[in-house]
Scaffold this active site. Structure first.
Site, PDB file in Angstrom:
ATOM      1  N   HIS A 151       0.822  -1.198   0.000  1.00 16.23           N
ATOM      2  CA  HIS A 151       0.000   0.000   0.000  1.00 16.23           C
ATOM      3  C   HIS A 151       0.859   1.252   0.000  1.00 16.23           C
ATOM      4  O   HIS A 151       1.988   1.242   0.498  1.00 16.23           O
ATOM      5  CB  HIS A 151      -0.897   0.035   1.248  1.00 16.23           C
ATOM      6  CG  HIS A 151      -2.212  -0.637   1.072  1.00 16.23           C
ATOM      7  ND1 HIS A 151      -3.411   0.008   1.264  1.00 16.23           N
ATOM      8  CD2 HIS A 151      -2.524  -1.903   0.710  1.00 16.23           C
ATOM      9  CE1 HIS A 151      -4.401  -0.821   1.035  1.00 16.23           C
ATOM     10  NE2 HIS A 151      -3.895  -1.996   0.701  1.00 16.23           N
ATOM     11  N   GLU A 199      -6.544  -0.211  -5.949  1.00  8.24           N
ATOM     12  CA  GLU A 199      -7.506   0.718  -5.377  1.00  8.24           C
ATOM     13  C   GLU A 199      -7.061   2.151  -5.655  1.00  8.24           C
ATOM     14  O   GLU A 199      -5.862   2.460  -5.603  1.00  8.24           O
ATOM     15  CB  GLU A 199      -7.624   0.530  -3.858  1.00  8.24           C
ATOM     16  CG  GLU A 199      -7.986  -0.867  -3.413  1.00  8.24           C
ATOM     17  CD  GLU A 199      -6.761  -1.745  -3.164  1.00  8.24           C
ATOM     18  OE1 GLU A 199      -5.634  -1.201  -3.057  1.00  8.24           O
ATOM     19  OE2 GLU A 199      -6.926  -2.976  -3.092  1.00  8.24           O
TER      20      GLU A 199
END
Length: 317
Positions: free
Chosen positions: A38, A106
């Site tokens: 991430h 995402e």
């Protein structure tokens, strides 16, 4: 019977904490590691987000367990040629014990450079081209590529493992499962969804399936539930929200709609062995090859003692 690995959460922990958890996982009898990739955590309460490739380098010197990213998005924030170099180096450091987990990502992580966030069907198309390009680069040969989404000129990876890095594809819906079956070396998913697994197996034959489950061990079940709800309510958001919300603040706002009851239904909390075994038995029955368990919160040492002494032996691990 599947193998059981440990899921390292870069969203919650510092690099040093992740390395220490990996050591405890190996001692407790877990056989492999997943690690998240991430740029941002899902919310500010989680509070961390180190660069995964630096942590993998540290893991390679600290433990002997194989490692896989769960998952890397090689589409927008990082060009697939750069991801290929990072993955190849990781595989060399881990003596071949590295798998590259990939997915369509995402907006939370991928929008940071101001690039347009494509719709899901376009991202699947980009992922297929990215995987093709990375496999070309894993050969160690010079590559030039002119595709619909990516271009590479005279690129060659000089540091490559003896065997190409396996690439597993993440899927949560039928189109992604079809793609994973067609181009992946395996499937990554979270829930023991038999329909999804059958779709993948129908598209790709006998390739391995890898699953993940978050738990929150603690001696006080109510406190464990509060911790799981505070840190990971975002996982219970429906539909495509996980893919399209752009900042941790937006996830915090949306997660206000997630109740403790939602989290309780999805996350094994507390120290009842039967609750944890029952949750993992669903993956056993769905014929997963490896299941990765991630402990939510700071109670890591107690979790590893509990799983090493009580849960994994019950599952024949």
């Amino acid at each position: 019977m599947p193998q059981f690995g440990y899921f390292l959460s870069c969203e919650e922990h510092t690099p040093a904490e992740l390395v220490e958890q990996a050591r405890m996982a190996e001692q407790a009898g877990f056989t492999s590691l997943w690690i998240s990739d991430h740029y941002h955590p899902w919310n500010d309460n989680q509070g961390e987000s180190p660069f995964v490739w630096s942590v993998i380098g540290a893991l390679s010197q600290a433990v002997s367990l194989p490692v896989e990213t769960a998952v890397t998005c090689p589409l927008v924030r990082l060009h697939p040629a750069v991801v290929a170099q990072a993955a190849a180096t990781s595989a060399v450091q881990l003596a071949g014990g590295f798998r590259l987990g990939v997915g369509t990502g995402e907006a939370l992580n991928e929008h940071i450079l101001g690039d347009r966030w494509p719709e899901a069907s376009v991202r699947l198309e980009m992922l297929e081209e990215a995987v093709h390009l990375m496999r070309l680069l894993f050969t160690g040969e010079q590559v030039s590529h002119r595709g619909r989404h990516y271009s590479v000129e005279n690129a060659r990876l000089y540091t490559v493992p003896d065997e190409p890095v396996p690439i597993d594809v993440s899927a949560f819906g039928p189109q992604a499962a079809d793609l994973a079956g067609r181009i992946g070396d395996g499937l990554i998913t979270m829930a023991p969804d038999r329909t999804l697994l059958e779709r993948f197996r129908g598209s790709g034959g006998g390739k391995p399936v890898y699953g993940g489950l978050k738990v929150c061990w603690g001696t006080d079940g109510e406190e464990a539930l509060r911790t799981a709800h505070r840190l990971w309510a975002n996982e219970q958001l429906p539909g495509e929200l996980l893919q399209i919300l752009p900042t941790p603040r937006h996830f915090e706002q949306a997660s206000q709609l997630v109740t403790r009851q939602h989290v309780q239904a999805a996350v094994p909390c507390g120290n009842d062995v039967e609750v944890h075994v029952a949750a993992l038995t669903k993956y056993v029955e769905a014929e997963f090859d490896t299941v990765y368990i991630g402990q939510i919160g700071k109670e890591q040492r107690g979790f590893f003692e509990f799983y090493g002494n009580e849960v994994l032996p019950r599952l024949g691990a």
